[in-house]
Design an enzyme around this catalytic site. Structure first.
Site, PDB file in Angstrom:
ATOM      1  CB  SER A   7      -0.897   0.001   1.234  1.00  0.00           C
ATOM      2  OG  SER A   7      -1.402   1.311   1.420  1.00  0.00           O
ATOM      3  CG  HIS A  32      -3.862  -1.653  -1.631  1.00  0.00           C
ATOM      4  ND1 HIS A  32      -4.983  -2.405  -1.952  1.00  0.00           N
ATOM      5  CD2 HIS A  32      -4.227  -0.864  -0.589  1.00  0.00           C
ATOM      6  CE1 HIS A  32      -5.973  -2.085  -1.134  1.00  0.00           C
ATOM      7  NE2 HIS A  32      -5.545  -1.143  -0.295  1.00  0.00           N
ATOM      8  CG  ASP A  34      -5.143   2.329   0.782  1.00  0.00           C
ATOM      9  OD1 ASP A  34      -6.106   1.546   0.746  1.00  0.00           O
ATOM     10  OD2 ASP A  34      -3.988   1.983   1.087  1.00  0.00           O
ATOM     11  CG  MET A  36      -8.443   7.161   2.638  1.00  0.00           C
ATOM     12  SD  MET A  36      -7.414   7.256   4.108  1.00  0.00           S
ATOM     13  CE  MET A  36      -6.649   5.629   4.063  1.00  0.00           C
ATOM     14  CG  HIS A  65      -9.277   0.108  -0.457  1.00  0.00           C
ATOM     15  ND1 HIS A  65      -8.671  -0.095   0.772  1.00  0.00           N
ATOM     16  CD2 HIS A  65     -10.615   0.072  -0.219  1.00  0.00           C
ATOM     17  CE1 HIS A  65      -9.608  -0.216   1.707  1.00  0.00           C
ATOM     18  NE2 HIS A  65     -10.795  -0.119   1.130  1.00  0.00           N
ATOM     19  CG  MET A  67     -11.335   3.243   2.248  1.00  0.00           C
ATOM     20  SD  MET A  67      -9.743   3.234   3.078  1.00  0.00           S
ATOM     21  CE  MET A  67      -8.671   3.288   1.655  1.00  0.00           C
ATOM     22  CG  MET A 136     -11.598  -2.751   5.095  1.00  0.00           C
ATOM     23  SD  MET A 136     -10.084  -2.367   4.211  1.00  0.00           S
ATOM     24  CE  MET A 136      -9.114  -1.588   5.505  1.00  0.00           C
ATOM     25  CG  ASP A 174      -6.322  -2.928   3.020  1.00  0.00           C
ATOM     26  OD1 ASP A 174      -5.240  -2.650   3.554  1.00  0.00           O
ATOM     27  OD2 ASP A 174      -6.992  -2.112   2.345  1.00  0.00           O
TER      28      ASP A 174
HETATM   29  C1  DX5 Z   1      -6.344   1.484   5.540  1.00  0.00           C
HETATM   30  C2  DX5 Z   1      -5.924   1.187   4.130  1.00  0.00           C
HETATM   31  C3  DX5 Z   1      -4.819   0.205   4.067  1.00  0.00           C
HETATM   32  C4  DX5 Z   1      -3.559   0.677   4.734  1.00  0.00           C
HETATM   33  C5  DX5 Z   1      -2.789  -0.522   5.144  1.00  0.00           C
HETATM   34  O1  DX5 Z   1      -7.466   2.264   5.524  1.00  0.00           O
HETATM   35  O2  DX5 Z   1      -7.007   0.641   3.376  1.00  0.00           O
HETATM   36  O3  DX5 Z   1      -4.581  -0.217   2.741  1.00  0.00           O
HETATM   37  O4  DX5 Z   1      -2.766   1.489   3.909  1.00  0.00           O
HETATM   38  O5  DX5 Z   1      -1.698  -0.109   5.896  1.00  0.00           O
HETATM   39  P1  DX5 Z   1      -1.018  -1.072   6.959  1.00  0.00           P
HETATM   40  O6  DX5 Z   1      -0.509  -2.287   6.225  1.00  0.00           O
HETATM   41  O7  DX5 Z   1       0.107  -0.232   7.510  1.00  0.00           O
HETATM   42  O8  DX5 Z   1      -2.034  -1.436   7.995  1.00  0.00           O
HETATM   43 ZN    ZN Z   2      -6.511  -0.326   1.400  1.00  0.00          ZN
END
Ligand code: DX5
Ligand code: ZN
Length: 216
Positions: A7, A32, A34, A36, A65, A67, A136, A174
């Protein structure tokens, strides 16, 4: 061997090009990414410009991903930015089936992400339509959180649903994945491991990726 999806949320954004190069030359399978929105989750990460740059820096799969609320408003733009797979949260979609069809019609792999409190049984009626479940194992919003152990049972239950129906759906886990718990996550039935802090905060990220890849 598991699919490894570092990620980039935990990467050094000032050195994004080098981080991408490191991943390209590593045993990582997916990038990956993320996204948000500060509404669905209490944090804001990055959006289209960053993904466009990452797209130019790799030929590996860009696993996005989301969010965000109302992801249907942005599916086309994420395709244009370079997403190969797009996961939307079941908790953020009023018309999940329609959203999945939209993602597939844009020629991306369709994923559904589920929060730690959401039962996997809620996926039953869409499981045949999707390519990926992003399970998750922390509450989404931040990297570097602790793995929620209950997730292991959820992985096993979901894997049974997939295998019993002879479906071709990947389980991506994840959040809070470490060298120590990765084996148990794979044994529970996961196909893909996301790892942010474990990879990017390690002294040798390439080696850490390799360790995850060869955990089983
Ligand atoms: C959290 C994200 C993850 C995050 C994982 O909301 O969806 O993808 O970056 O990070 P680690 O591996 O550090 O928990
Ligand atoms: Zn993620």
């Amino acid at each position: 061997m598991p699919i490894i999806a570092p990620s980039l949320l935990s990467s050094n954004f000032l050195r994004l090009e080098e981080e991408c190069k490191m991943l390209n030359e590593s045993e990582a399978d997916w990038f990956h990414l993320d996204v948000m929105d500060g509404r669905f989750v209490p944090n804001i990460s990055f959006g289209f410009p960053i993904i466009e740059h990452i797209r130019k820096a790799t030929t590996k799969i860009c696993d996005v991903h989301l969010m965000i609320l109302e992801p249907e408003r942005y599916a086309e733009a994420f395709k244009a930015a370079g997403a190969d797979q797009l996961s939307v949260h079941i908790e953020a979609c009023v018309h999940l089936h329609r959203n999945i069809q939209q993602i597939k019609s844009l020629d991306m792999k369709a994923g559904v992400a589920i929060n730690p409190h959401t039962p996997v049984s809620l996926l039953q009626d869409v499981l045949g339509d999707i390519d990926l479940v992003c399970m998750m194992s922390v509450n989404p919003g931040f990297g570097g959180q602790k793995f929620i152990p209950r997730t292991l049972d959820k992985i096993t239950e979901l894997r049974r649903m997939i295998d019993d129906n002879k479906l071709n759906v990947l389980i991506e886990v994840d959040g809070g994945v470490t060298i120590e718990n990765a084996g148990a996550i794979i044994d529970a039935g996961a196909h893909a491991l996301v790892a942010g802090n474990t990879v990017f905060k390690s002294s040798d990220p390439t080696k850490t990726i390799s360790q995850l890849k060869h955990i089983r």
